[in-house]
Design an enzyme around this catalytic site. Structure first.
Site, PDB file in Angstrom:
ATOM      1  N   LYS A   1     -50.336  10.963 102.089  1.00 54.17           N
ATOM      2  CA  LYS A   1     -49.161  10.947 102.949  1.00 54.17           C
ATOM      3  C   LYS A   1     -48.854  12.393 103.320  1.00 54.17           C
ATOM      4  O   LYS A   1     -49.174  13.338 102.606  1.00 54.17           O
ATOM      5  CB  LYS A   1     -47.964  10.322 102.265  1.00 54.17           C
ATOM      6  CG  LYS A   1     -47.420  11.162 101.138  1.00 54.17           C
ATOM      7  CD  LYS A   1     -45.923  11.280 101.169  1.00 54.17           C
ATOM      8  CE  LYS A   1     -45.463  11.979 102.412  1.00 54.17           C
ATOM      9  NZ  LYS A   1     -44.117  12.564 102.280  1.00 54.17           N
TER      10      LYS A   1
ATOM     11  N   GLU B   1     -45.895  16.671 112.866  1.00 53.88           N
ATOM     12  CA  GLU B   1     -44.688  16.329 113.620  1.00 53.88           C
ATOM     13  C   GLU B   1     -44.774  16.818 115.059  1.00 53.88           C
ATOM     14  O   GLU B   1     -44.910  18.011 115.310  1.00 53.88           O
ATOM     15  CB  GLU B   1     -43.472  16.903 112.911  1.00 53.88           C
ATOM     16  CG  GLU B   1     -43.235  16.179 111.594  1.00 53.88           C
ATOM     17  CD  GLU B   1     -42.331  16.924 110.656  1.00 53.88           C
ATOM     18  OE1 GLU B   1     -41.996  16.347 109.614  1.00 53.88           O
ATOM     19  OE2 GLU B   1     -41.966  18.062 110.959  1.00 53.88           O
TER      20      GLU B   1
ATOM     21  N   THR C   1     -43.281   8.808 104.066  1.00 57.85           N
ATOM     22  CA  THR C   1     -41.884   9.115 104.411  1.00 57.85           C
ATOM     23  C   THR C   1     -41.791   9.064 105.941  1.00 57.85           C
ATOM     24  O   THR C   1     -41.601   8.012 106.514  1.00 57.85           O
ATOM     25  CB  THR C   1     -41.429  10.482 103.853  1.00 57.85           C
ATOM     26  OG1 THR C   1     -42.339  11.483 104.246  1.00 57.85           O
ATOM     27  CG2 THR C   1     -41.333  10.435 102.349  1.00 57.85           C
TER      28      THR C   1
ATOM     29  N   THR D   1     -43.408  15.507 101.263  1.00 57.81           N
ATOM     30  CA  THR D   1     -44.553  16.302 100.833  1.00 57.81           C
ATOM     31  C   THR D   1     -45.865  15.735 101.296  1.00 57.81           C
ATOM     32  O   THR D   1     -45.946  14.654 101.844  1.00 57.81           O
ATOM     33  CB  THR D   1     -44.614  16.288  99.304  1.00 57.81           C
ATOM     34  OG1 THR D   1     -44.737  14.928  98.929  1.00 57.81           O
ATOM     35  CG2 THR D   1     -43.398  16.900  98.708  1.00 57.81           C
TER      36      THR D   1
ATOM     37  N   ASN E   1     -37.133  17.829 113.930  1.00 59.02           N
ATOM     38  CA  ASN E   1     -36.604  18.649 112.849  1.00 59.02           C
ATOM     39  C   ASN E   1     -35.214  19.200 113.080  1.00 59.02           C
ATOM     40  O   ASN E   1     -34.526  19.585 112.138  1.00 59.02           O
ATOM     41  CB  ASN E   1     -37.576  19.785 112.544  1.00 59.02           C
ATOM     42  CG  ASN E   1     -38.793  19.262 111.832  1.00 59.02           C
ATOM     43  OD1 ASN E   1     -38.671  18.694 110.754  1.00 59.02           O
ATOM     44  ND2 ASN E   1     -39.943  19.395 112.457  1.00 59.02           N
TER      45      ASN E   1
ATOM     46  N   SER F   1     -28.776  14.952 110.731  1.00 56.64           N
ATOM     47  CA  SER F   1     -27.424  14.871 111.269  1.00 56.64           C
ATOM     48  C   SER F   1     -27.287  13.730 112.259  1.00 56.64           C
ATOM     49  O   SER F   1     -28.187  12.961 112.482  1.00 56.64           O
ATOM     50  CB  SER F   1     -27.046  16.199 111.918  1.00 56.64           C
ATOM     51  OG  SER F   1     -28.115  16.703 112.679  1.00 56.64           O
TER      52      SER F   1
END
Lengths: 426, 426
Positions: free
Chosen positions: B200, B298, B174, B211, B421, B426
């Site tokens: 992943k 991240e 993802t 996930t 995040n 948005s």
């Protein structure tokens, strides 16, 4: 603002949190039986006060709540030990707080310095050393420069005065961007009882384990064990219901002193209706101070109330609420005004508490977002986004399992938090 | 690199994590009894594959570990149910994974779609629907567009081939910034056994509850209950020992398929010395894949190993380690290369585990920072800062209480995490 509550408001500087109270007063009212003094001892900061002394008249009942950290500081250990045996009818008492050095993780020296300071305060104010309740907040792992405080104690004792709670709130700050204080007059039977509280904290933990410190003073006449029971009960749903980053200080201290000087018969029974009146007022002050701490959360741009209902118990609702409030993914979504309710489902799931995916209901403000385990067909993303764009946000999660409920308060997780904490010492 | 381990390395793009493996190979070796196929179904992403089908030959033993979230996804619930009764000797099996949609919090529809897809895969590949193990990863709360997958199943089944694990690793991503795979050949008695794994994950949870998914394939011949016991034991100290943000996915899935095609007698006894050989190799692959997930955390710029020793038990050491690894204040200090060991003391204290402030010893790399509850007199801040400025950091905490030990791995908390995040949807 809660009716009748007076909130402390200092000047707004460049770095003041955008969530700081916007109205209020510059001073806090006196409480009969309590005197304050502050001084600039130069422990770490320059050009500001950093030590507060509060003298409590003989006859004061005292209650306290402390951090449960396994690495709690020497002053916390001292306070726990001596509060357990405290008898205010025997002699006066004192509170000594310094900012800039936490006296935590300082080995045997930390305990020795704490004892020596208590003995020095006792000499200066005329109370037993075991009646001195110290707290230290600031950098940890450095020895507290005891002499800088000791050399100022006579000056402090000489300047004790009933006005001065607001100055105390200023002296105990570390990275706080504003002073925190609140006052309320409550009716207890025939008497007017004053409740005045001050707090410091810029997160459940501020950088370097500076701490949340809260001191509340009242002239209410009340038995010490009732005072402790009331404080512990209210603490669970005020200061223990806030979180900035989920980190726990080594020095968190909450002390409540009741001088008994109000014109009233002493409250000695748990079913005295005046206890309810006092407790309601005390909760108002405690909740407001707790919110003031969250509003000064490091980097905070949003104040968030999270209510969990329908849990199997209040404790379970509390844990689910904190799981949501402490989730970095929820907190960053709030920072980005992203109505990402999937992250709330995730945080409910990871809490370890009973929950049923297919009974979950989620609301942002008044907007129904999801129910029965799926997004509501009428929900429009722009409605959720509008709620999350506001500075004050409420989120309600109904687990649909039982009657348990709890409300927690937190702030968002922003670049400001990273900047403050990644760059603090270096 | 661990001896003998082959790691997958894809091209490095602009957004690839700075911690991504710097050497390795472009493809993974085949495992006898396993075939792969991938396709671009356009579930959410365009211009890339997003569905992986893996076919497992009859005779395969299968073991799995799933998220313990109370809000786990429909595919996870399906896998848990059918893995418990799985008998690979009766028929072949299949794994179907899609990226872009998590099929989580989709109400009754989620379960229906999962069942329908399993039945479609069963028809296309010739196995029972109860032998199909699906996983979905990506955005939650949106219905999975089942038809986009179903329409590709015949094409997928027709293109199944032994080579293709690396393409599978690409299809299941993802927000991952690189493909994750590892392979190792181990000697089990007289036989060479192949172990190939793909994963992943860009955090214990990636945005929107995408996930951590891990699939490991081996031709080892081993009894299913032994396989499950081995997987569960190793999972505790590999995938359950990593954390990026402390958040837990609704969809975490780890499946291990052993086809039994290696030239060996089946391992059926727990004391078979070949089980130790297999287990050691499997742990190497699992640990490496776990590290690859952390390295894609991240916003991560540092890979951090935290070892806790001297705890009252291994479990206690595990909890203390995670308390340190999940502390926002520790993680931001790491990001800022600030040797702020006070925050580690704080995180030990808040863990709720037995600890004694005056017995704590802390090391950054080989540098002794603090011992017996206080900073070491020989410690110099610049030595600690030099260690923390590196890209790979080890921290050791000795609680001084017992024999319990555990190692966890994490990354730092940076502005990059907030940016990813706070701005994801948005």
């Amino acid at each position: 603002m809660t009716e009748g509550l007076t909130r402390l408001v200092a000047g707004r500087g460049e770095n003041t949190s955008p969530l700081a109270p916007k109205d209020g007063v510059a001073t806090l009212p006196p409480v009969d039986g309590v005197r304050f003094a502050t001084v600039a001892a130069g422990i770490k900061y320059t050009g500001r006060t950093d030590v507060m002394l509060a003298a409590l008249a003989r006859g004061t009942s005292l209650a306290g709540v402390f951090t449960r950290s396994a690495t709690r500081s020497a002053p916390v250990l001292w306070c726990e030990e001596h509060l357990a045996r405290f008898d205010g009818t025997a002699a006066p008492a004192a509170i000594l707080v310094n900012a800039g050095n936490a006296n935590a993780f300082t080995g045997r020296n930390g305990a020795e310095v704490t004892r020596a300071l208590a003995e020095d305060v006792a000499r200066a104010t005329g109370c037993p050393a075991t009646h001195v309740f110290p707290a230290s907040t600031g950098v940890i792992g450095e020895l507290l420069p005891q002499e800088r405080i000791t050399s100022k104690l006579d000056e402090l004792a000489a300047s004790l005065a009933p006005e001065g709670a607001a100055e105390g709130a200023a002296a105990i700050r570390t990275t706080d961007t504003y002073e925190k204080g609140a006052a309320l007059t409550v009716t207890c039977g025939e008497a007017d009882v004053q409740i005045v509280g001050i707090a410091k904290g810029s997160g459940m933990i501020a950088p370097d384990m500076a701490t949340m410190l809260v001191y509340i003073f009242t002239d209410c006449a009340i038995d010490q064990s009732l005072l402790q029971d009331t404080l512990s009960r209210l603490n669970a749903r005020t200061f223990n219901a806030i979180t900035v980053d989920g980190d726990t200080s080594t020095s968190d201290t909450l002390l409540l002193a009741a001088t008994g000087r109000a014109q009233m018969e002493r409250i000695v029974e748990a079913d005295d209706p005046r206890l309810t009146q006092f407790s309601d007022g005390l909760e108002t002050v405690m909740r407001d101070l707790a919110h003031q701490v969250v509003r000064d959360g490091e980097g905070a741009t949003k104040f968030v109330e999270i209510t969990v209902r329908g849990a199997v118990s209040d404790d379970s609702a509390h844990r689910v609420g904190l799981s949501i409030a402490n989730s970095p993914l929820v907190k960053t979504a709030l920072a980005g005004s992203d109505p990402n309710w999937g992250r709330i489902v995730m945080a409910v799931g990871k809490s370890g508490e009973p929950a049923d995916r297919d009974r979950l209901t989620i609301r942002f403000g008044d907007v129904l977002v999801a129910r029965d385990g799926w997004v509501d067909p009428e929900y429009r993303e722009e409605d959720g986004a509008a709620i999350l764009a506001e500075e004050e946000i409420s989120i309600t999660v109904d687990l649909g399992l039982g009657e348990g409920a709890f409300t927690v308060w937190t702030c968002d997780l922003t670049h400001g938090y990273i900047t403050i904490n990644a760059d603090y010492r270096s």
